[in-house]
Design an enzyme around this catalytic site. Structure first.
Site, PDB file in Angstrom:
ATOM      1  N   TRP A 162       0.798  -0.999   0.041  1.00 34.13           N
ATOM      2  CA  TRP A 162      -0.237   0.202  -0.153  1.00 34.13           C
ATOM      3  C   TRP A 162       1.111   1.100   0.015  1.00 34.13           C
ATOM      4  CZ3 TRP A 162       2.132   2.378   4.327  1.00 34.13           C
ATOM      5  CH2 TRP A 162       2.419   1.783   4.749  1.00 34.13           C
ATOM      6  N   PRO A 187      -3.514  -5.496  -6.290  1.00 33.92           N
ATOM      7  CA  PRO A 187      -3.005  -4.631  -5.071  1.00 33.92           C
ATOM      8  C   PRO A 187      -3.133  -5.149  -3.763  1.00 33.92           C
ATOM      9  CG  PRO A 187      -4.841  -4.193  -6.376  1.00 33.92           C
ATOM     10  CD  PRO A 187      -4.129  -5.159  -6.962  1.00 33.92           C
ATOM     11  N   GLY A 240       6.786  -6.058  -0.690  1.00 31.90           N
ATOM     12  CA  GLY A 240       5.583  -6.269   1.048  1.00 31.90           C
ATOM     13  C   GLY A 240       7.352  -6.800   1.985  1.00 31.90           C
ATOM     14  N   SER A 241       6.541  -7.082   3.014  1.00 29.06           N
ATOM     15  CA  SER A 241       7.091  -7.152   4.286  1.00 29.06           C
ATOM     16  C   SER A 241       8.094  -9.061   4.126  1.00 29.06           C
ATOM     17  CB  SER A 241       6.261  -7.230   5.748  1.00 29.06           C
ATOM     18  OG  SER A 241       5.711  -8.398   4.739  1.00 29.06           O
ATOM     19  N   GLU A 262      11.124  -7.954  -3.393  1.00 31.93           N
ATOM     20  CA  GLU A 262      11.556  -6.448  -2.800  1.00 31.93           C
ATOM     21  C   GLU A 262      11.304  -6.858  -0.860  1.00 31.93           C
ATOM     22  OE1 GLU A 262      13.317  -5.180  -5.605  1.00 31.93           O
ATOM     23  OE2 GLU A 262      13.782  -4.707  -4.334  1.00 31.93           O
ATOM     24  N   LEU A 263      12.226  -7.007  -0.209  1.00 32.34           N
ATOM     25  CA  LEU A 263      11.203  -6.938   0.439  1.00 32.34           C
ATOM     26  C   LEU A 263      11.875  -5.826   1.395  1.00 32.34           C
ATOM     27  CD1 LEU A 263      11.981 -10.678   0.832  1.00 32.34           C
ATOM     28  CD2 LEU A 263       9.549  -9.588   0.533  1.00 32.34           C
ATOM     29  N   CYS A 296      10.634   1.281   2.340  1.00 32.96           N
ATOM     30  CA  CYS A 296      12.075   0.130   2.931  1.00 32.96           C
ATOM     31  C   CYS A 296      12.785   0.792   2.690  1.00 32.96           C
ATOM     32  CB  CYS A 296      11.091  -0.633   1.875  1.00 32.96           C
ATOM     33  SG  CYS A 296      11.877  -0.212   0.388  1.00 32.96           S
ATOM     34  N   GLU A 394      12.240  -2.892  11.151  1.00 34.57           N
ATOM     35  CA  GLU A 394      11.852  -1.903  10.482  1.00 34.57           C
ATOM     36  C   GLU A 394      10.508  -1.191  11.537  1.00 34.57           C
ATOM     37  OE1 GLU A 394       9.654  -3.033   6.914  1.00 34.57           O
ATOM     38  OE2 GLU A 394      11.809  -1.506   6.108  1.00 34.57           O
TER      39      GLU A 394
HETATM   40  N1  NDP Z   1      11.929  -3.717  -0.387  1.00 39.53           N
HETATM   41  C1  NDP Z   1      10.656  -2.678  -0.865  1.00 39.53           C
HETATM   42  O1  NDP Z   1      10.531  -2.357  -2.118  1.00 39.53           O
HETATM   43  C2  NDP Z   1       9.234  -2.479   0.095  1.00 39.53           C
HETATM   44  C3  NDP Z   1       9.007  -3.291   1.306  1.00 39.53           C
HETATM   45  N2  NDP Z   1       8.138  -3.286   1.778  1.00 39.53           N
HETATM   46  C4  NDP Z   1       8.030  -3.959   3.031  1.00 39.53           C
HETATM   47  O2  NDP Z   1       6.682  -4.111   3.089  1.00 39.53           O
HETATM   48  C5  NDP Z   1       6.530  -4.426   5.027  1.00 39.53           C
HETATM   49  C6  NDP Z   1       5.615  -3.222   4.838  1.00 39.53           C
HETATM   50  O3  NDP Z   1       4.303  -2.820   3.837  1.00 39.53           O
HETATM   51  P1  NDP Z   1       2.691  -3.801   3.744  1.00 39.53           P
HETATM   52  O4  NDP Z   1       1.964  -3.363   2.595  1.00 39.53           O
HETATM   53  O5  NDP Z   1       2.585  -3.924   5.320  1.00 39.53           O
HETATM   54  O6  NDP Z   1       3.778  -5.179   4.219  1.00 39.53           O
HETATM   55  P2  NDP Z   1       2.722  -7.164   3.477  1.00 39.53           P
HETATM   56  O7  NDP Z   1       3.996  -7.755   3.029  1.00 39.53           O
HETATM   57  O8  NDP Z   1       2.186  -7.306   4.972  1.00 39.53           O
HETATM   58  O9  NDP Z   1       1.916  -7.096   2.020  1.00 39.53           O
HETATM   59  C7  NDP Z   1       2.624  -7.064   1.113  1.00 39.53           C
HETATM   60  C8  NDP Z   1       1.817  -7.501   0.308  1.00 39.53           C
HETATM   61  O10 NDP Z   1       1.642  -8.027   0.540  1.00 39.53           O
HETATM   62  C9  NDP Z   1      -0.439  -9.201   0.999  1.00 39.53           C
HETATM   63  N3  NDP Z   1      -0.369 -10.022   1.650  1.00 39.53           N
HETATM   64  C10 NDP Z   1       0.277 -10.234   2.609  1.00 39.53           C
HETATM   65  N4  NDP Z   1       0.169 -11.306   3.865  1.00 39.53           N
HETATM   66  C11 NDP Z   1      -0.020 -12.257   2.131  1.00 39.53           C
HETATM   67  C12 NDP Z   1      -0.419 -13.646   2.451  1.00 39.53           C
HETATM   68  N5  NDP Z   1      -0.361 -14.267   2.638  1.00 39.53           N
HETATM   69  N6  NDP Z   1      -0.276 -14.572   1.038  1.00 39.53           N
HETATM   70  C13 NDP Z   1      -0.091 -13.094  -0.040  1.00 39.53           C
HETATM   71  N7  NDP Z   1      -0.122 -12.217  -0.364  1.00 39.53           N
HETATM   72  C14 NDP Z   1      -0.046 -11.585   1.057  1.00 39.53           C
HETATM   73  C15 NDP Z   1      -1.053  -7.762   1.188  1.00 39.53           C
HETATM   74  O11 NDP Z   1      -2.248  -8.146   1.151  1.00 39.53           O
HETATM   75  P3  NDP Z   1      -3.134  -7.061   1.462  1.00 39.53           P
HETATM   76  O12 NDP Z   1      -1.970  -5.676   2.238  1.00 39.53           O
HETATM   77  O13 NDP Z   1      -4.333  -6.856   1.427  1.00 39.53           O
HETATM   78  O14 NDP Z   1      -3.260  -7.941   3.045  1.00 39.53           O
HETATM   79  C16 NDP Z   1      -0.287  -6.583   0.698  1.00 39.53           C
HETATM   80  O15 NDP Z   1      -0.873  -6.830  -0.887  1.00 39.53           O
HETATM   81  C17 NDP Z   1       7.741  -2.974   5.644  1.00 39.53           C
HETATM   82  O16 NDP Z   1       8.351  -4.195   6.161  1.00 39.53           O
HETATM   83  C18 NDP Z   1       8.404  -2.370   4.185  1.00 39.53           C
HETATM   84  O17 NDP Z   1       9.632  -2.397   4.210  1.00 39.53           O
HETATM   85  C19 NDP Z   1       7.238  -2.846   1.536  1.00 39.53           C
HETATM   86  C20 NDP Z   1       7.039  -1.297   0.195  1.00 39.53           C
HETATM   87  C21 NDP Z   1       8.207  -2.074  -0.854  1.00 39.53           C
HETATM   88  O1  LIG Z   2       8.712   0.020  -2.030  1.00 39.88           O
HETATM   89  C1  LIG Z   2       9.003   1.462  -1.001  1.00 39.88           C
HETATM   90  O2  LIG Z   2       9.325   1.500  -0.096  1.00 39.88           O
HETATM   91  C2  LIG Z   2       9.696   1.847  -2.211  1.00 39.88           C
HETATM   92  O3  LIG Z   2      10.367   0.339  -3.356  1.00 39.88           O
HETATM   93  C3  LIG Z   2      10.591   2.736  -2.380  1.00 39.88           C
HETATM   94  S1  LIG Z   2      11.309   3.662  -3.690  1.00 39.88           S
HETATM   95  O4  LIG Z   2      11.473   2.690  -4.618  1.00 39.88           O
HETATM   96  O5  LIG Z   2       9.943   4.703  -3.514  1.00 39.88           O
HETATM   97  O6  LIG Z   2      12.665   4.611  -3.507  1.00 39.88           O
END
Ligand code: NDP
Ligand SMILES: O=C(O)[C@H](O)CS(=O)(=O)O
Length: 490
Positions: A162, A187, A240-241, A262-263, A296, A394
């Site tokens: 998100w 999404p 995501g996470s 990308e975590l 992230c 984080e």
């Molecule tokens: N490395 C990077 O580029 C990025 C890393 N992050 C990391 O993600 C975290 C914050 O973002 P956040 O969205 O809360 O992260 P989440 O990992 O909770 O969610 C990311 C996506 O995964 C979906 N999801 C959650 N659980 C599952 C599952 N069991 N199976 C399939 N999909 C699932 C979520 O759906 P829904 O939300 O609909 O439940 C969402 O669309 C932080 O740790 C941040 O560092 C975030 C952005 C970029």
């Molecule tokens: O989801 C994020 O945090 C992004 O990957 C960071 S960036 O790409 O905007 O730097």
């Protein structure tokens, strides 16, 4: 901000799409709808189609058919359609920004910046679509000729967070489509409207039906299982996470599916005693408070060398006090709300933990403003130590912990003492120090004398448990290509 308010703010209200975009058709969800709320005020701004797993499977099946025709186009033909998608994104930058602010909360200027950032990947990979090169290799025997070609992997699926609801999709979809893949995007439940708006513009750009789908759903786990278990899907790309990344990797392992991950991050931001302190403060503000700390690559730990610690802390406090907090639609707002109540609670937990272990709050931590919305004042703590939660976890919010260090070796050891390895930053002038520290930091990205490293031309990604693969740059295309060699006897 209600749905009516939101529509009234758009030049083109048709960009606000509450249905899912399934293989070129706008459809309702078999599971009904789910609500999308504005994090600044708590208003419901949309009721979005909640697709069933069977509907997701249908999008995948249609993608398989469409992908074969799409892959037969020349790179130049695909490039023309992607360029049109880019042009439409930029023509609609205001509306896409308003929709993004409405559902995610970031200030409008930042949201419009994300649209330009997201569009830059479409522009970049429209150009790369024409450059999927192979190679010839001198035969190993007199009668052998070897040719290496690259072909699209097939149907790719994405799951995105998100915090960047536009750019995290285009950073994946653009190279996938450029390579000749079909793409099914799921999404986050909290921010589906930026994604469906991309579907509206994809349709207008002439991306063939089935090549790009947006499957909105409230059941992330079910959609994820369909992506991992459906044999048609050949590539899973996730942002995501790390916790969810591990779940998906385990699920995808049964099919030995190619994955890009990308975590999470835990970025160190290091200020050496030879740094330009004003530049370091400016960089720390951008690095820590972009998207209100919800990225992230945000600075999660700020290390300041002892000789400049007090001066840096004072300058940072003075600068942060000037940041205006409020509804992202208000002029001049730099800090919007966090995404939801649990995000606020996580930051408050980190602050409480630090205070309990001896940290000193020099700014913020005052109660969140009354009224609706997930607001939390920016907070700076001094006296941070490695036993405090934000050292390992984080924060993902507006909390700046300042750690004091004595020398290079100590700070490099502390910076690398994490399971994560996405982004890192440091400010210094001595060239020898710059080279040594940049090479010693165990991260996929190192920002030197800058707090912003995000660009479509560079290979974004992490090491250790921050991920697998790279997004952006010409490397990003390889994530959606399979390499094949042809050994011919002449
Ligand atoms: N490395 C990077 O580029 C990025 C890393 N992050 C990391 O993600 C975290 C914050 O973002 P956040 O969205 O809360 O992260 P989440 O990992 O909770 O969610 C990311 C996506 O995964 C979906 N999801 C959650 N659980 C599952 C599952 N069991 N199976 C399939 N999909 C699932 C979520 O759906 P829904 O939300 O609909 O439940 C969402 O669309 C932080 O740790 C941040 O560092 C975030 C952005 C970029
Ligand atoms: O989801 C994020 O945090 C992004 O990957 C960071 S960036 O790409 O905007 O730097």
């Amino acid at each position: 901000m209600t749905k009516t308010d939101l529509k009234s703010l758009l030049n083109g209200p048709s960009l606000l799409a509450e249905q899912a975009y399934l293989a070129g058709h706008w459809v309702d969800g078999d599971e009904g709808t789910f609500e999308v709320t504005n994090p600044a005020r708590g208003d419901v701004i949309a009721h979005v189609a909640d697709l069933s797993r069977a509907q997701v499977a249908k999008a995948i099946a249609e993608a398989e058919t469409a992908q074969k025709e799409w892959a037969s186009w020349t790179g130049k033909e695909r490039a023309a359609v992607l360029r049109k998608w880019f042009d439409l994104m930029m023509e609609n930058q205001h509306d896409l920004g308003v929709i993004l602010t409405a559902e995610q909360g970031k200030p409008l200027a930042e949201a419009k910046g994300e649209i330009a950032y997201g569009a830059s990947f479409v522009e970049f990979f429209a150009e790369e679509a024409k450059r999927v090169y192979g190679e010839t290799i001198p035969g190993h025997q007199r009668d052998k000729r070897i040719t290496v070609i690259k072909q699209p992997i097939g149907v790719a699926a994405s799951i995105t967070p998100w915090n960047f609801p536009n750019a995290m999709i285009t950073r994946k979809a653009a190279p996938a489509l450029a390579a000749g893949c079909a793409f099914v995007a799921r999404p986050a439940e909290l921010t589906p409207l930026s994604a469906t708006a991309l579907g509206v513009l994809a349709e207008r750009a002439g991306i063939p039906k089935g090549v790009f789908s947006v499957v909105t759903s409230s059941n992330a786990s079910e959609t994820g299982k369909e992506f991992c278990e459906n044999p048609i899907v050949r590539k899973l790309t996730f942002t995501g996470s790390t916790q969810v990344g591990r779940i998906l990797l385990r699920q995808a392992a049964d099919q030995v599916m190619k994955c890009s991950m990308e975590l999470g991050g835990n970025a160190p931001f290091i200020v050496f005693d030879d740094a330009d302190l004003d530049a370091a403060v400016e960089g720390a503000i951008m690095c820590k408070f972009r998207n209100n700390g919800q990225t992230c690559v945000c600075a999660n730990r700020i290390y300041v060398q002892a000789g400049v610690y007090d001066a840096f802390a004072a300058k940072l406090k003075e600068a942060v006090e000037k940041l205006k907090m409020g509804d992202g639609m208000e002029e001049g707002v730099a800090l919007g709300p966090l995404i939801n109540a649990s995000a606020v609670e996580k930051v408050q937990t980190h602050i409480a933990d630090a205070k309990a272990k001896g940290a000193n709050v020099i700014l913020g931590d005052s109660g969140a403003p009354q009224g609706p919305g997930y607001f939390l004042p920016p907070t700076i703590v001094t006296g941070a130590t490695k036993d405090m939660q934000f050292s390992t976890d984080e924060t993902f919010g507006p909390l700046a912990p300042l750690f004091k260090f004595e020398n290079e070796d100590d700070v490099i050891a502390m910076a690398n003492d994490t399971i994560f390895g996405l982004a890192s930053y440091f400010y210094a002038k001595d060239l020898s120090r710059v080279y040594k520290v940049a090479e010693a930091l165990e991260y996929g990205i190192v920002g030197v004398n800058t707090g912003i490293i995000s660009t479509e031309v560079a290979p974004f990604g992490g090491v250790k448990q921050s991920g697998l693969g790279r997004e952006g740059s010409h490397h990003g295309l390889d994530e959606f290509l399979e390499m094949k060699y042809i050994c011919m006897s002449v």
